[in-house]
Design an enzyme around this catalytic site. Structure first.
Site, PDB file in Angstrom:
ATOM      1  N   ASP A  99     -38.897 113.627  38.208  1.00  0.00           N
ATOM      2  CA  ASP A  99     -38.707 112.360  39.189  1.00  0.00           C
ATOM      3  C   ASP A  99     -39.194 111.169  38.770  1.00  0.00           C
ATOM      4  O   ASP A  99     -40.388 111.224  38.159  1.00  0.00           O
ATOM      5  CB  ASP A  99     -39.080 113.039  40.424  1.00  0.00           C
ATOM      6  CG  ASP A  99     -40.592 113.371  40.606  1.00  0.00           C
ATOM      7  OD1 ASP A  99     -41.336 112.430  40.930  1.00  0.00           O
ATOM      8  OD2 ASP A  99     -40.913 114.324  40.262  1.00  0.00           O
ATOM      9  N   GLU A 191     -46.017 112.199  52.555  1.00  0.00           N
ATOM     10  CA  GLU A 191     -47.073 112.231  51.841  1.00  0.00           C
ATOM     11  C   GLU A 191     -48.414 111.923  52.833  1.00  0.00           C
ATOM     12  O   GLU A 191     -49.561 112.121  52.628  1.00  0.00           O
ATOM     13  CB  GLU A 191     -47.279 111.761  50.565  1.00  0.00           C
ATOM     14  CG  GLU A 191     -46.207 112.203  49.624  1.00  0.00           C
ATOM     15  CD  GLU A 191     -46.292 111.559  48.468  1.00  0.00           C
ATOM     16  OE1 GLU A 191     -47.517 111.302  47.893  1.00  0.00           O
ATOM     17  OE2 GLU A 191     -45.229 111.297  47.499  1.00  0.00           O
TER      18      GLU A 191
END
Length: 295
Positions: A99, A191
């Site tokens: 990613d 996150e």
């Protein structure tokens, strides 16, 4: 009887102190002052200084190990499987990917394509598309097109900001990302909790997921770390989404639930990318990964 012309004073005159006596008094006083001064300015004994130095070194070493060494000890462990891209590759997985975002800089896609010929070929690439309600990754458009042109299975993700309206974030992602058949489902990267309480955070995340699912016609992938998932998103409603787990420097996933992708390191060294990159595995076969893509 003394005479009147030579009287003797009733008061006796004090005899002068001899210089020798003065010296003795001065010397005694000086020794007393030095003794008092030495009590306050006595240097630390060697053994005490050494003990304090050892305590300081031990405390510093413990802190340094806990914060700067312990999280990364897996890097130096003997690989139980094979080593590729500068790290130990988790055993038992055949489908690998990366990613990326603007942090990876300019990517040489021709060189990146050569990684399909390694013992652990790269098949998929997730790319950061958006963040919050109005911040787009300036490398997304070019990388997204290049990934398709070079035959990678591609995906796009949104970095969630809890204090920004969830629907505003979802609509911004929808305007930015045009998914085609063969692309992976959209990804929500969660996150941080911001200033939100757990229930309020969950409510906002669910609103984003529902809005994006309604637009693309497929359940989004939920990306978050193992600790964040168990602390904030342990509700069964979030277990219905494909899960992409972030869990670094371990040789196996500790999460007991179902997961689809595992981001196992952030220090991969991949040809075609000038800096370190995240490495991932898919929990299944290449055919199963293709079945997961948008039809």
């Amino acid at each position: 009887m003394p005479s009147r012309n030579n009287p003797v004073s009733v008061v006796q005159k004090r005899k002068p102190v001899s210089s020798t006596k003065k010296k003795r008094v001065s010397s005694k006083t000086s020794r007393t002052f030095r003794k008092v001064e030495s009590k306050h300015n006595r240097p630390m004994s060697n053994w005490l200084r050494n003990v304090l130095a050892v305590i300081i070194i031990v405390c510093f070493s413990i802190i340094f190990y806990y914060f700067f060494v312990r999280p990364y000890t897996y890097r130096w462990q003997t690989c139980h499987g094979r080593k590729e891209y500068g790290v130990c590759i988790p055993c038992g997985y055949d489908v690998h990917g990366i990613d990326i975002s603007h942090y990876q800089g300019k990517i040489d896609w021709s060189k990146l394509l050569q990684n399909k010929d390694t013992d652990f070929p790269l098949h998929f690439v997730f790319m950061k598309a958006t963040e919050g309600g109005d911040h787009g990754d300036d490398t997304f458009e070019a990388n997204f097109a290049d990934a398709r042109d070079h035959g990678f299975i591609r995906g796009a993700y949104h970095f969630y900001i809890p204090n920004t309206d969830a629907l505003k974030q979802a609509d911004f992602f929808i305007r930015t990302v045009k998914l085609d058949s063969g692309d992976l489902p959209p990804v929500l990267d969660v996150e941080v909790s911001g200033s939100k309480e757990k229930k309020e955070l969950q409510k906002g995340i669910k609103r984003w997921l529902d809005r994006v699912e309604s637009h693309y016609g497929v359940k989004p992938i939920l990306y978050t770390s193992y600790k964040f998932k168990t602390k904030y998103l342990n509700d069964s409603i979030f277990n219905t989404y494909p899960y992409w787990i972030a869990h670094y420097y371990v040789d196996s996933v500790k999460y007991q639930g179902k997961w689809d992708f595992w981001q196992h390191t952030d220090v991969g060294s991949v040809s075609g990318i000038p800096v370190n990159v995240d490495l991932n595995v898919f929990n299944g076969t290449l055919e199963e990964l293709k079945k997961m893509t948008i039809k």
